[in-house]
Design a protein around this motif. Structure first.
Motif, short mmCIF file in Angstrom:
data_model
loop_
_atom_site.label_atom_id
_atom_site.label_comp_id
_atom_site.label_asym_id
_atom_site.label_seq_id
_atom_site.Cartn_x
_atom_site.Cartn_y
_atom_site.Cartn_z
N ARG A 41 0.84 -1.20 0.00
CA ARG A 41 0.00 0.00 0.00
C ARG A 41 0.88 1.26 0.00
O ARG A 41 0.61 2.23 -0.72
N ASN A 42 1.95 1.24 0.81
CA ASN A 42 2.87 2.38 0.85
C ASN A 42 3.59 2.56 -0.49
O ASN A 42 3.81 3.69 -0.94
N ALA A 45 1.20 4.19 -2.86
CA ALA A 45 1.00 5.61 -2.56
C ALA A 45 2.22 6.43 -2.95
O ALA A 45 2.10 7.61 -3.33
N ALA A 46 3.41 5.82 -2.90
CA ALA A 46 4.65 6.56 -3.19
C ALA A 46 4.74 7.01 -4.64
O ALA A 46 5.45 7.97 -4.94
N GLN A 47 4.02 6.36 -5.54
CA GLN A 47 4.10 6.74 -6.96
C GLN A 47 3.50 8.12 -7.22
O GLN A 47 3.75 8.71 -8.27
N TYR A 48 2.75 8.64 -6.25
CA TYR A 48 2.18 9.98 -6.40
C TYR A 48 3.09 11.06 -5.83
O TYR A 48 2.80 12.25 -5.98
N ASP A 49 4.14 10.65 -5.15
CA ASP A 49 5.15 11.60 -4.67
C ASP A 49 6.21 11.69 -5.76
O ASP A 49 7.18 10.92 -5.76
N LEU A 50 6.04 12.62 -6.68
CA LEU A 50 6.90 12.67 -7.87
C LEU A 50 8.34 13.03 -7.53
O LEU A 50 9.26 12.62 -8.24
N GLY A 74 11.47 -0.79 -1.78
CA GLY A 74 11.41 -2.08 -2.45
C GLY A 74 10.59 -1.99 -3.73
O GLY A 74 10.27 -0.91 -4.23
N ASN A 75 10.23 -3.14 -4.26
CA ASN A 75 9.37 -3.19 -5.44
C ASN A 75 8.34 -4.30 -5.27
O ASN A 75 8.44 -5.13 -4.35
N THR A 76 7.36 -4.31 -6.14
CA THR A 76 6.25 -5.26 -6.00
C THR A 76 6.74 -6.70 -6.05
O THR A 76 6.32 -7.54 -5.24
N GLU A 77 7.64 -6.99 -6.98
CA GLU A 77 8.15 -8.36 -7.10
C GLU A 77 8.86 -8.80 -5.83
O GLU A 77 8.65 -9.92 -5.34
N GLY A 78 9.70 -7.94 -5.29
CA GLY A 78 10.43 -8.30 -4.09
C GLY A 78 9.52 -8.48 -2.88
O GLY A 78 9.69 -9.41 -2.10
#
Length: 354
Positions: A41-42, A45-50, A74-78
């Motif tokens: 979830r974090n 949300a971080a993708q909107y903090d350009l 991190g990333n989704t895969e990890g």
């Protein structure tokens, strides 16, 4: 890390609790799933903090193929691949004495803290310290175009010294002397910007530039220094031209008054970093893990006082002049910055005034 607040009389019990958490982490599958969901979830949300997105891209291309290129989130895969066994192995590898730092702030007795630490932490195995080895920097750029975003978000940076290096303070002084800009702040939009330089670019700034935010990130063996700015499509080069001219001004026409103002700003910034017990503990932990000691406030003040224009110019020549920058653009960036143009502007940084 873990932060724990407790009354003075329970400091020893707090250390015992922290030691137990380090030695015997509870890693049941249900809790792992809760934390995985929260982390995903974090991450979403971080993708909107350009600004954070741009800095992640910059680290990715600046330190390609090393641990420094990875996002702390991190990333989704990890995150989806984490298992109970992998977490247990990670905890076993990382939770060792060489990676341990105990910082205590407040009205406490040092001898009591030392006694509790020796009693409860000595059972943690020594192990090997976690090190980021083979960190290498390379200039590069990345462009992620999405015209639906309307604006272009750009970051330009350079390799910087490690945390604690004297040159890092010189670059921080440059950051304060060039100042920042944010149109949303209204009458206070030009925080620290040079008035004459701003007014000479007034039409361009008011019409097409929305924010200029300098940054400096220093780690145990490397750093990244530069600017993040927001513009309309097609105005990236004009905005960076303004930024590079400000660097040129600092490099060649830096006055004693400018240096003194930067020193005052740096001291205010330093005081804000230690304005609460939580902030003090975090700063102490960072310093211990990066340079192996805590820098006293009076020593840091003395380091700042020792800054002078010649030293700042020397640091700019070392880290900025004719270097290979990294820059990232996200958003409406059809007219992307040309890498050779950016290089030319950095070369211009060291040219005398015509």
């Amino acid at each position: 890390g873990t932060l724990f607040h407790s009354p003075k009389q329970h400091v020893a019990d707090s250390i015992a609790l922290l030691a137990d958490m380090a030695r015997n982490p509870v890693l049941n599958k249900a809790d792992i799933e809760v934390e995985r969901t929260s982390s995903l979830r974090n991450l979403d949300a971080a993708q909107y903090d350009l600004e954070r997105v741009i800095k992640d891209y910059m680290h990715d291309i600046a330190f390609q193929g090393t641990g420094m290129s990875l996002s702390p989130l991190g990333n989704t895969e990890g995150l989806t691949s984490i298992t109970q066994e992998s977490l247990q192995q990670f905890a076993s590898d990382v939770t060792v004495g060489e990676n341990l730092c105990l910082a205590v702030v407040g009205d406490v007795d040092h001898a009591q803290v030392m006694e509790a630490a020796e009693k409860h932490l000595q059972s943690i195995p020594a192990g090997d310290a976690f090190e980021q080895s083979n960190i290498r920097y390379s200039g590069a750029h990345v462009n992620v175009r999405d015209d639906d975003m309307g604006l272009c978000y750009t970051g330009i940076g350079f390799e910087a010294p490690a945390y604690g290096n004297a040159d890092s303070l010189a670059l921080d002084a440059v950051r304060h002397m060039t100042g920042s800009y944010d149109r949303s702040f209204g009458s206070d939009a030009r925080h620290g910007l040079n008035r004459a330089a701003y007014e000479s670019h007034n039409w361009e700034m008011n019409s097409h530039c929305f924010a200029i935010i300098p940054f400096s990130n220093y780690y145990s063996n490397v750093g990244l220094f530069g600017n993040f700015f927001i513009t309309s499509n097609g105005s990236q080069e004009a905005t960076f031209s303004y930024i590079s001219q400000e660097w040129h001004r600092v490099r060649h026409r830096c006055r004693d008054a400018d240096v003194e103002r930067a020193k005052c700003d740096m001291k205010v910034e330093l005081s804000k970093q230690t304005d609460s017990p939580t902030a003090q503990v975090e700063l102490m932990g960072k310093q211990m893990m990066t340079i192996g000691r805590v820098i006293p406030a009076h020593e840091m003040d003395q380091r700042i006082d020792n800054l002078h224009a010649a030293f700042i110019r020397s640091a700019m020549d070392e880290y900025m002049y004719d270097t290979d920058p990294v820059y990232a653009e996200v958003g409406s960036c059809e007219t992307e910055l040309d890498y050779l143009v950016v290089k030319r502007m950095l070369y211009f940084t060291d040219c005398p005034d015509s």
